[in-house]
Every structure is written in structure tokens, then in C-alpha cells.
Scaffold this active site. Structure first.
Site, PDB file in Angstrom:
ATOM      1  N   PRO A 193     -31.306 -59.261  89.489  1.00  0.00           N
ATOM      2  CA  PRO A 193     -31.400 -58.384  88.324  1.00  0.00           C
ATOM      3  C   PRO A 193     -32.842 -58.325  87.812  1.00  0.00           C
ATOM      4  O   PRO A 193     -33.498 -59.365  87.706  1.00  0.00           O
ATOM      5  CB  PRO A 193     -30.470 -59.045  87.302  1.00  0.00           C
ATOM      6  CG  PRO A 193     -30.365 -60.465  87.734  1.00  0.00           C
ATOM      7  CD  PRO A 193     -30.493 -60.471  89.224  1.00  0.00           C
TER       8      PRO A 193
ATOM      9  N   GLY B 172     -36.155 -57.909  85.324  1.00  0.00           N
ATOM     10  CA  GLY B 172     -36.497 -58.302  83.968  1.00  0.00           C
ATOM     11  C   GLY B 172     -35.914 -59.616  83.525  1.00  0.00           C
ATOM     12  O   GLY B 172     -35.821 -59.893  82.328  1.00  0.00           O
TER      13      GLY B 172
ATOM     14  N   GLY C 267     -37.024 -62.754  84.759  1.00  0.00           N
ATOM     15  CA  GLY C 267     -37.870 -63.887  85.106  1.00  0.00           C
ATOM     16  C   GLY C 267     -37.527 -64.498  86.434  1.00  0.00           C
ATOM     17  O   GLY C 267     -37.809 -65.670  86.691  1.00  0.00           O
ATOM     18  N   LEU C 268     -36.903 -63.702  87.321  1.00  0.00           N
ATOM     19  CA  LEU C 268     -36.472 -64.202  88.633  1.00  0.00           C
ATOM     20  C   LEU C 268     -37.288 -63.602  89.779  1.00  0.00           C
ATOM     21  O   LEU C 268     -36.947 -63.806  90.943  1.00  0.00           O
ATOM     22  CB  LEU C 268     -34.980 -63.898  88.845  1.00  0.00           C
ATOM     23  CG  LEU C 268     -34.023 -64.526  87.834  1.00  0.00           C
ATOM     24  CD1 LEU C 268     -32.586 -64.084  88.106  1.00  0.00           C
ATOM     25  CD2 LEU C 268     -34.112 -66.053  87.868  1.00  0.00           C
ATOM     26  N   GLY C 269     -38.333 -62.861  89.470  1.00  0.00           N
ATOM     27  CA  GLY C 269     -39.209 -62.337  90.515  1.00  0.00           C
ATOM     28  C   GLY C 269     -38.644 -61.161  91.278  1.00  0.00           C
ATOM     29  O   GLY C 269     -38.974 -60.976  92.452  1.00  0.00           O
TER      30      GLY C 269
ATOM     31  N   SER D 280     -39.188 -57.872  91.147  1.00  0.00           N
ATOM     32  CA  SER D 280     -40.141 -56.873  91.640  1.00  0.00           C
ATOM     33  C   SER D 280     -40.944 -57.409  92.814  1.00  0.00           C
ATOM     34  O   SER D 280     -41.207 -56.690  93.785  1.00  0.00           O
ATOM     35  CB  SER D 280     -41.077 -56.419  90.515  1.00  0.00           C
ATOM     36  OG  SER D 280     -41.807 -57.516  89.981  1.00  0.00           O
ATOM     37  N   ALA D 281     -41.322 -58.692  92.768  1.00  0.00           N
ATOM     38  CA  ALA D 281     -42.066 -59.291  93.878  1.00  0.00           C
ATOM     39  C   ALA D 281     -41.193 -59.403  95.120  1.00  0.00           C
ATOM     40  O   ALA D 281     -41.648 -59.151  96.243  1.00  0.00           O
ATOM     41  CB  ALA D 281     -42.594 -60.669  93.481  1.00  0.00           C
ATOM     42  N   ALA D 282     -39.920 -59.776  94.942  1.00  0.00           N
ATOM     43  CA  ALA D 282     -39.009 -59.880  96.085  1.00  0.00           C
ATOM     44  C   ALA D 282     -38.763 -58.515  96.713  1.00  0.00           C
ATOM     45  O   ALA D 282     -38.720 -58.382  97.949  1.00  0.00           O
ATOM     46  CB  ALA D 282     -37.689 -60.499  95.636  1.00  0.00           C
TER      47      ALA D 282
ATOM     48  N   ASP E 279     -45.063 -65.265  91.197  1.00  0.00           N
ATOM     49  CA  ASP E 279     -43.898 -64.614  91.803  1.00  0.00           C
ATOM     50  C   ASP E 279     -44.189 -64.193  93.239  1.00  0.00           C
ATOM     51  O   ASP E 279     -43.328 -64.322  94.119  1.00  0.00           O
ATOM     52  CB  ASP E 279     -43.483 -63.383  90.988  1.00  0.00           C
ATOM     53  CG  ASP E 279     -42.764 -63.756  89.708  1.00  0.00           C
ATOM     54  OD1 ASP E 279     -42.422 -64.940  89.540  1.00  0.00           O
ATOM     55  OD2 ASP E 279     -42.546 -62.871  88.859  1.00  0.00           O
TER      56      ASP E 279
END
Length: 298
Positions: A81, A83, A85-87, A89-91, A132
Site C-alpha cells: 500500500p 504512503g 512508510g513501506l517503500g 514507490s521504490a519497490a 528505501d
């Protein structure tokens, strides 16, 4: 975070895959590549994010020297999901970069992949730290300091419960809020940065020495630091409190702040109860992440 050292941990359950192919149509006739988004997080991907993915595709083509005019079809299947804080966009960026490199018949070094992911992150978040971009390609927890990452020594087995608050945070807004707070009083920035760096160093040492209780205390104290700076929310605080009441060893907000997820360190035998209490407090989903003792020499 915010220029201080950070500990980061990949979450194996949250995977992103991508595939890419030529459609046979000219890119010019369709205004750039077509993206198909699938997976549980696809509906939350905004038009702005899609624009960023198109610019990323152009960067990969330029980096690899591909000038083929055929139209690109890219499929992204993601479970992270945005936004939180789990990265995410980078993933997403990393998966697309690797899919395109495979399609173009190019072999990218890990450094090249990082640079391309970081370029995409800077477009998405402004000046991204790089944590990230490194972590989404990692297989074990990392210490990120001054732009470089190193493997963590882990002296004990541990279990973390990650709880999604259901509310997206905003790194840009959080940074602006933090800077405004720093301007409100002399020395506030220095005290914040010093305490944050000290807590990260204590947490790293506790993990290396196999002291989960001390590590958990660092998590909770770090959350208090961020909450004091206005970077938490009522919902996040409720989740942290629920985790602690369920006998977690410690808990804190993830990511930049103003929403996102909570990370709780749990004794393995209490993890199910911790997750139950987090759901009762409003978490929309939880994931359990096992941390294993290091096998290398320390």
C-alpha cells in the site's frame, strides 16, 4: 530518517513484480508506454505516480541506450500500500527497472539499479534519503548511515508485527512540519537529531548483543520523540498503545510520519495477541516478519 542514521528491514510478504513487452505500436502514436496495474495496492496508484513511472521508463531507456520506437506495455503487480512508510514507490520502480532491463537484454549492476531507483524516488518525494532504494533490494535488515548501507549484526531471533493504519502519510508534509518546529526554537534541531541518532545507535547495539527488550525500548522512545515533534497521529498513537498493552517489547511509527504503519516488536508467543489487539484498535491489516540471528561472524 531526516538525515539521521536509520535501521531498515525488508518485508518478504510484500512483493512487487513487473513485466514488460513490445506491443508493435509506435510509442509516438500512444504518447508513451501503457501501464497495467494489478494487485491489492493498484487502486491507490494515482495519476501522478503513473507519470513518474513513465518518466522512469524514459530514464531506463536512455541509460541502456535503447532507441526502439515500438510502444511499450508494462504490467505492475504490487501488494504494497502506498504512503505507509513501506517503500512502495521504490519497490515499484525497482521491479519496473529490472523488467525493462530484461526486455532490453541489458544486465544492470546493483549500483546502476540503485541509481535509477533513487532518481525515481527523488522525483516522487523530493530529495530522498536512499534508504528505501537500498532496502527494497535487500534480503536482511540494514543500517543506513550517511548514504551507505551495511548489514546488521543480529544476536537474537525476533518477531515484528507491522500494522497498517489505513491512512497514508506524507513525507514532504512531515519534513515541512519538522522544519517549522525546528525554526520555533534555538537548538531544537540539534537536540532532535542528537537524540534520534543516539536511539538508532542504541537500537543497533541492542540487536547485535541479543537484547530484544532494550531494542524494544528504543522503538518506543523513538516513537515518543516523533510524536513530540508532531509527526504521529491519533490513530497511530492508538495502535502503538494497543501494541504495548498487548505486551509488545516496543512499538513506533514507520516512515516519514503523519500516517502509515506501526512496527511492533513482539515475543513470538505473543505475536498473535499483538496482531489481534492491533486490529481491534483500528489496523486494517497486519504482517508478521521473522528476524533471524546472524550466521556470520561478528
Amino acid at each position: 530518517m531526516y538525515g539521521t542514521p536509520a535501521l531498515a528491514m525488508p518485508i518478504p510478504q510484500l512483493a512487487v513484480t513487473a513485466s514488460a513487452g513490445w506491443s508493435g505500436r509506435s510509442a509516438e502514436s500512444r504518447g508513451g508506454p501503457t501501464f497495467t496495474m494489478t494487485g491489492s495496492a493498484s487502486r491507490a496508484v494515482t495519476a501522478q505516480a503513473l507519470d513518474g513511472l513513465r518518466r522512469l521508463t524514459a530514464s531506463v531507456k536512455a541509460h541502456t541506450g535503447v532507441t526502439d520506437g515500438q510502444h511499450l506495455d508494462v504490467s505492475l503487480d504490487g501488494a504494497i500500500p502506498p504512503g505507509r512508510g513501506l517503500g512502495s514507490s521504490a519497490a515499484n520502480a525497482r521491479a519496473i527497472i529490472l523488467a525493462l532491463a530484461d526486455l532490453f537484454g541489458r544486465e544492470l549492476t546493483e549500483g546502476e539499479v540503485f541509481d535509477l531507483v533513487q532518481e525515481a524516488e527523488n522525483l516522487t518525494h523530493g530529495r530522498a534519503s536512499g534508504v528505501d532504494a537500498v532496502t527494497v533490494g535487500a534480503t536482511a535488515p540494514l543500517l543506513f548511515r550517511a548514504g551507505t548501507a551495511q548489514a546488521l549484526d543480529i544476536g537474537c531471533d525476533a518477531l515484528f508485527v507491522v500494522a497498517d493504519s489505513g491512512t497514508a502519510g506524507s513525507t514532504k508534509e512531515a519534513i515541512e512540519l519538522l522544519r517549522a518546529g525546528f525554526r520555533a526554537g534555538a537548538g531544537k534541531e540539534e537536540r532532535f537529531m542528537h537524540r534520534a541518532a543516539h536511539l538508532v545507535d542504541d537500537a543497533r547495539a541492542s540487536l547485535a548483543e541479543g537484547e530484544p527488550e532494550a531494542f524494544g525500548s528504543c522503538l518506543t522512545e523513538y516513537h515518543g520523540l516523533l510524536r513530540g515533534a508532531g509527526l504521529s497521529t491519533d490513530r497511530i498513537d492508538a495502535l502503538v498503545d494497543a501494541a504495548l498493552q498487548a505486551d509488545s517489547l516496543g512499538a513506533k511509527i514507520t516512515g516519514g510520519g503523519l500516517g502509515g504503519c506501526v512496527l511492533a516488536m513482539s515475543r513470538p508467543e505473543r505475536a498473535e495477541e499483538v496482531a489481534r489487539q492491533l486490529h481491534a484498535a483500528g489496523a486494517v491489516r497486519t504482517w508478521a516478519v521473522q528476524l533471524r540471528r546472524s550466521t556470520h561472524e561478528r
